[in-house]
Enzyme design. Structure first.
Site, PDB file in Angstrom:
ATOM      1  N   CYS A 172      -3.725  -4.875  12.788  1.00  0.00           N
ATOM      2  CA  CYS A 172      -2.580  -4.016  12.503  1.00  0.00           C
ATOM      3  C   CYS A 172      -2.629  -2.733  13.338  1.00  0.00           C
ATOM      4  CB  CYS A 172      -2.550  -3.671  11.017  1.00  0.00           C
ATOM      5  SG  CYS A 172      -0.916  -3.156  10.448  1.00  0.00           S
TER       6      CYS A 172
ATOM      7  N   ASP B 274      -5.226  -2.597  -0.392  1.00  0.00           N
ATOM      8  CA  ASP B 274      -5.824  -1.557   0.433  1.00  0.00           C
ATOM      9  C   ASP B 274      -6.479  -0.539  -0.483  1.00  0.00           C
ATOM     10  OD1 ASP B 274      -6.519  -0.094   2.662  1.00  0.00           O
ATOM     11  OD2 ASP B 274      -4.463   0.327   3.298  1.00  0.00           O
TER      12      ASP B 274
END
Length: 228
Positions: free
Chosen positions: A8, A131
Site C-alpha cells: 500500500c 489496523d
C-alpha cells in the site's frame, strides 16, 4: 496456503512493478492529502495501467465524498475501494450502490472491545482490514508503523474475511501469521526507507519472509495430516 500481500501507499511505477513481480496480490494507492503517501488520481491511474490485470488495484480513501470518489474511480478504475475513515454501514452501502465495487472497511484495533465494531458491517463490507489505532497526536489513520496485540484476533469468528495490517515488517510477519492464521496482509511503512518512499530491498525481504512463513504453515499442516 499462499498469503495474499497488499503493498500500500505506492507512488512510483518502479515500486508498483517490483511489488507485482515479487508476488503482490493487491496494490494500494492512497488518496488522503495529509499522508506522505498521497497520490493524485491521474498519477495513480497511469501507474495502475502498467500493472493492470496482474494484481488487484485498491483505492484507499478517508471519509471521501462522492465528488472525490468520482474523480478517483474515473482515473484509477480500481478493483476495490478501501474505506479508512469513520464511514458508517449506511455509507458503505451507498458507496457500493453508486460505484458497483467491492468495499474493504478498515477497523482500528487496540483492545478486545474494538472487535465489536465488526458486527454492523457484516454482510455489508466485502472484506475487513484490521489496523492498529494511531498513536496520540497522529493525523494519519494508518501507515504509522505500529502494531496491535495480534492475539486479540483469537476471538474473531473464523468466517470473517480480513487483511492484517499495522506495523508489519520482514522481522515480525512470520510471528504475525503464526499467531493469527491471517490469509492476507497489508504493508506500507514496513517496506519504506522514509515516509512514502518504498525500498525495493525491504520489499524483497518482506516477500521472502512471507514465503518462509507460508512454507512453515504448509509443513505444519502436512505434519498434522500425517499424525491424524
Amino acid at each position: 496456503m499462499k498469503t495474499d500481500v497488499k503493498i500500500c501507499g505506492l507512488r512510483t511505477a518502479e515500486a508498483a512493478e517490483r511489488a507485482v513481480a515479487l508476488g503482490a496480490s493487491h496494490t494500494g494507492f492512497i488518496f488522503f492529502p495529509k499522508s506522505p503517501r498521497n497520490i493524485e488520481p491521474d498519477d495513480a491511474g497511469r501507474i495502475a495501467e502498467r500493472i493492470r490485470g496482474r494484481a488487484k488495484t485498491v483505492a484507499v480513501t478517508v471519509d471521501a465524498d462522492n465528488d472525490e470518489l468520482d474523480e478517483i474511480v474515473s482515473a484509477l478504475k480500481p478493483d476495490i475501494l478501501q474505506l479508512h475513515g469513520s464511514e458508517s454501514p449506511d455509507r458503505v452501502l451507498s458507496i457500493k450502490a453508486v460505484y458497483g465495487l467491492p468495499v474493504m472497511k478498515v477497523l482500528s484495533i487496540r483492545e478486545a472491545s474494538d472487535l465489536d465494531r465488526i458486527e454492523p458491517y457484516l454482510g455489508i463490507a466485502d472484506r475487513f482490514l484490521f489496523d492498529a489505532k494511531p498513536p496520540a497526536g497522529s493525523d494519519l489513520p494508518g501507515g504509522n508503523g505500529v502494531s496491535f496485540d495480534w492475539r486479540l484476533l483469537d476471538a474473531l469468528d473464523g468466517g470473517v474475511d480480513y487483511m492484517l495490517s499495522g506495523g508489519l515488517n520482514a522481522n515480525n510477519i512470520g510471528e504475525a501469521l503464526a499467531l493469527t492464521g491471517a490469509r492476507a496482509v497489508d504493508i506500507s511503512s514496513g517496506v519504506e526507507s522514509a515516509p512514502g518512499v518504498k525500498d525495493l530491498k525491504l520489499m524483497e525481504a518482506f516477500f521472502d519472509a512471507v514465503r518462509r512463513a507460508d512454507d512453515e504453515r504448509r509443513e505444519q499442516g502436512a505434519r498434522r495430516e500425517r499424525g491424524a
